[in-house]
Design a protein around this motif. Sequence first.
Motif, short mmCIF file in Angstrom:
data_model
loop_
_atom_site.label_atom_id
_atom_site.label_comp_id
_atom_site.label_asym_id
_atom_site.label_seq_id
_atom_site.Cartn_x
_atom_site.Cartn_y
_atom_site.Cartn_z
N LEU A 1 0.81 -1.22 0.00
CA LEU A 1 0.00 0.00 0.00
C LEU A 1 0.84 1.27 0.00
O LEU A 1 0.46 2.26 -0.65
CB LEU A 1 -0.93 0.02 1.22
CG LEU A 1 -2.29 -0.66 1.06
CD1 LEU A 1 -2.13 -2.18 0.95
CD2 LEU A 1 -3.22 -0.31 2.20
N ALA A 2 1.99 1.25 0.73
CA ALA A 2 2.77 2.47 0.90
C ALA A 2 4.05 2.50 0.09
O ALA A 2 4.80 3.47 0.15
CB ALA A 2 3.09 2.66 2.38
N GLY A 3 4.37 1.42 -0.63
CA GLY A 3 5.56 1.41 -1.47
C GLY A 3 6.76 0.76 -0.83
O GLY A 3 7.49 0.03 -1.50
N LYS A 4 6.97 1.00 0.45
CA LYS A 4 8.07 0.37 1.16
C LYS A 4 7.82 0.46 2.67
O LYS A 4 6.97 1.22 3.13
CB LYS A 4 9.41 1.02 0.81
CG LYS A 4 9.53 2.48 1.23
CD LYS A 4 10.91 3.02 0.88
CE LYS A 4 11.06 4.47 1.34
NZ LYS A 4 12.40 5.02 1.03
N VAL A 5 8.59 -0.31 3.41
CA VAL A 5 8.46 -0.30 4.87
C VAL A 5 9.29 0.85 5.43
O VAL A 5 10.49 0.94 5.14
CB VAL A 5 8.93 -1.64 5.47
CG1 VAL A 5 8.93 -1.58 6.99
CG2 VAL A 5 8.06 -2.78 4.98
N PRO A 6 8.71 1.74 6.21
CA PRO A 6 9.48 2.86 6.77
C PRO A 6 10.38 2.40 7.91
O PRO A 6 10.34 1.24 8.34
CB PRO A 6 8.39 3.82 7.27
CG PRO A 6 7.25 2.92 7.62
CD PRO A 6 7.30 1.79 6.62
N LEU B 1 -1.00 6.22 -0.29
CA LEU B 1 -1.41 4.82 -0.35
C LEU B 1 -2.05 4.52 -1.70
O LEU B 1 -2.82 5.32 -2.23
CB LEU B 1 -2.41 4.52 0.77
CG LEU B 1 -1.96 4.84 2.20
CD1 LEU B 1 -3.03 4.37 3.19
CD2 LEU B 1 -0.62 4.21 2.52
N ARG B 2 -1.71 3.34 -2.23
CA ARG B 2 -2.27 2.91 -3.52
C ARG B 2 -2.78 1.48 -3.40
O ARG B 2 -2.26 0.69 -2.61
CB ARG B 2 -1.21 2.99 -4.63
CG ARG B 2 -0.63 4.38 -4.87
CD ARG B 2 0.42 4.35 -5.98
NE ARG B 2 1.05 5.64 -6.17
CZ ARG B 2 0.57 6.60 -6.96
NH1 ARG B 2 -0.56 6.38 -7.63
NH2 ARG B 2 1.20 7.75 -7.09
N ASP B 3 -3.78 1.13 -4.21
CA ASP B 3 -4.27 -0.24 -4.23
C ASP B 3 -3.47 -1.07 -5.22
O ASP B 3 -2.50 -0.59 -5.83
CB ASP B 3 -5.77 -0.28 -4.55
CG ASP B 3 -6.09 0.33 -5.91
OD1 ASP B 3 -5.17 0.42 -6.76
OD2 ASP B 3 -7.26 0.68 -6.14
N ALA C 1 -11.79 1.58 0.95
CA ALA C 1 -10.73 1.33 -0.02
C ALA C 1 -9.50 0.72 0.64
O ALA C 1 -8.86 -0.19 0.09
CB ALA C 1 -10.37 2.63 -0.74
N VAL C 2 -9.16 1.20 1.84
CA VAL C 2 -8.01 0.64 2.56
C VAL C 2 -8.26 -0.82 2.92
O VAL C 2 -7.40 -1.69 2.73
CB VAL C 2 -7.72 1.47 3.83
CG1 VAL C 2 -6.67 0.77 4.70
CG2 VAL C 2 -7.24 2.87 3.46
N PHE C 3 -9.46 -1.11 3.43
CA PHE C 3 -9.79 -2.49 3.80
C PHE C 3 -9.76 -3.41 2.58
O PHE C 3 -9.27 -4.55 2.65
CB PHE C 3 -11.16 -2.55 4.46
CG PHE C 3 -11.23 -1.89 5.80
CD1 PHE C 3 -10.09 -1.74 6.58
CD2 PHE C 3 -12.43 -1.41 6.28
CE1 PHE C 3 -10.14 -1.12 7.81
CE2 PHE C 3 -12.51 -0.79 7.53
CZ PHE C 3 -11.36 -0.64 8.29
N ALA C 4 -10.25 -2.92 1.46
CA ALA C 4 -10.25 -3.74 0.24
C ALA C 4 -8.83 -4.03 -0.22
O ALA C 4 -8.51 -5.16 -0.63
CB ALA C 4 -11.03 -3.03 -0.86
N ALA C 5 -7.95 -3.03 -0.12
CA ALA C 5 -6.57 -3.23 -0.54
C ALA C 5 -5.85 -4.22 0.37
O ALA C 5 -5.08 -5.07 -0.10
CB ALA C 5 -5.83 -1.89 -0.55
N ILE C 6 -6.10 -4.13 1.68
CA ILE C 6 -5.45 -5.07 2.61
C ILE C 6 -6.00 -6.48 2.41
O ILE C 6 -5.26 -7.47 2.45
CB ILE C 6 -5.64 -4.61 4.06
CG1 ILE C 6 -4.98 -3.24 4.28
CG2 ILE C 6 -5.04 -5.63 5.03
CD1 ILE C 6 -5.21 -2.65 5.66
N SER C 7 -7.30 -6.59 2.19
CA SER C 7 -7.92 -7.90 2.00
C SER C 7 -7.37 -8.64 0.79
O SER C 7 -7.42 -9.88 0.74
CB SER C 7 -9.44 -7.75 1.86
OG SER C 7 -10.01 -7.21 3.03
#
Length: 443
Positions: A37-42, A52-54, A93-99
């Motif tokens: 979602l965020a591109g990389k781990v901070p 954040l992207r799906d 949208a966040v829940f859908a991306a994580i799912s």
Amino acid sequence: MHPRDQTIFALSSGRPPSAIAVVRVSGPEAGLVLTALAGKVPAPRLASRRLLRDSAGQSIDDAVVLWFPGPASATGEDVAEFHVHGGRAVLSAVFAAISAIPNARAADPGEFTRRAFENGKLDLTEAEGLDDLIHADTDRQRRQALRQLQGLLGDRARDWRERIIEASALVEAGIDFSDEGDVPDELMAPALRAIGSLHGEITKVLAAQGHAERLREGLVVAIAGPPNVGKSTLINQLARREVAIVSPHAGTTRDVIEVQLDLDGYPVTVIDTAGVRETDDPVEQEGVRRARARATDADLVLWLTGPGADLDGRPDETTPVWLVRNKIDLDEGAPKAEAAAGPAFAISARRGDGLAELIDALVGFAAEYFGTGEGALVTRARQRDLLRQAADCLQRSLGLVKDGEELVAEELRAAAYVLGRLLGRVDVEDVLGAIFQKFCIGK
């Protein structure tokens, strides 16, 4: 894959819409979720702003993300947090991306806390304290729950258990060296002193009057009396809002109405009951039956009367009853103290006369009922029952000395086992579901 090996996620903040919403993720795929979602781990424990992207590359939200690698996290697992704008569409949208991430699923109620417990981040008494803190309605409940969460009982129970194990080791060493003459006596004497001291400490805790348990549940005050004497007006005054219908017609209140109050930090449930009288109306008859039952079960009854006090129908004397004579604006006479089993008050619920004195008396009653509560160790019946079992085991061990060290050692093992159950470290699977299912989702 076992559910405990799956990665879980949930909204861990308030109900949307809100300014900011916190979505928590815990489990082995938490880092993968962050990357997806965020591109990389901070960097660990450093807030980072990310878009954040799906999975299709579509933008979801401009958010703040955090990374807590296990075991240095709330649950002991890898944990990620997304601080997003709290709109329903954003969260969806966040829940859908994580799912869409393999082995990621929505969390069950209390599952984050249960994983923290299973990973040794807190014991069962601290988990119960956290549950109490979530559900605390008053400041006194909050302070008590926070003390439990900080290990007030858990730390003492661990210390007791360690001392029992040490005493048990002395007793069993005496059994092992029983052929060495005076060695068993040299070992048994300090063990018995330790057992006696432990029994005294636990018994002292159990001797408390259950103030902490009462504070969790709250005080129940029932307003009862004949019809049309102003019970609904009084509960509206105490609640400072319209919670009951006020009408000049008798029998308006047909069911039991409850309102939660905070009286100087004490949790109080005030009940407005149907007027107690003889009636042919079957609905009102049921209301009267419920009124009598709730008044009998209450911790205190305010028996409200109008001019010309009528005490008929009061609950039995096992429940404290205060006579409250209402409508003194219509009849300036004082309450008949000799007719009351307890304190008597004269008020006008409509004008507010005498209400301050009545409320002060209720606060005083609550203070005496709950006790100070400061430093109270036991807040639940489960905890009290297990401590009582441990104390009984210790007492039996002291009485079995003359019958053989083996019996003493067995009772000490039982006492240590019971305290392990208190902390949730042995054989508690049967109670975990009952405890954690009461938690909210996301906690």
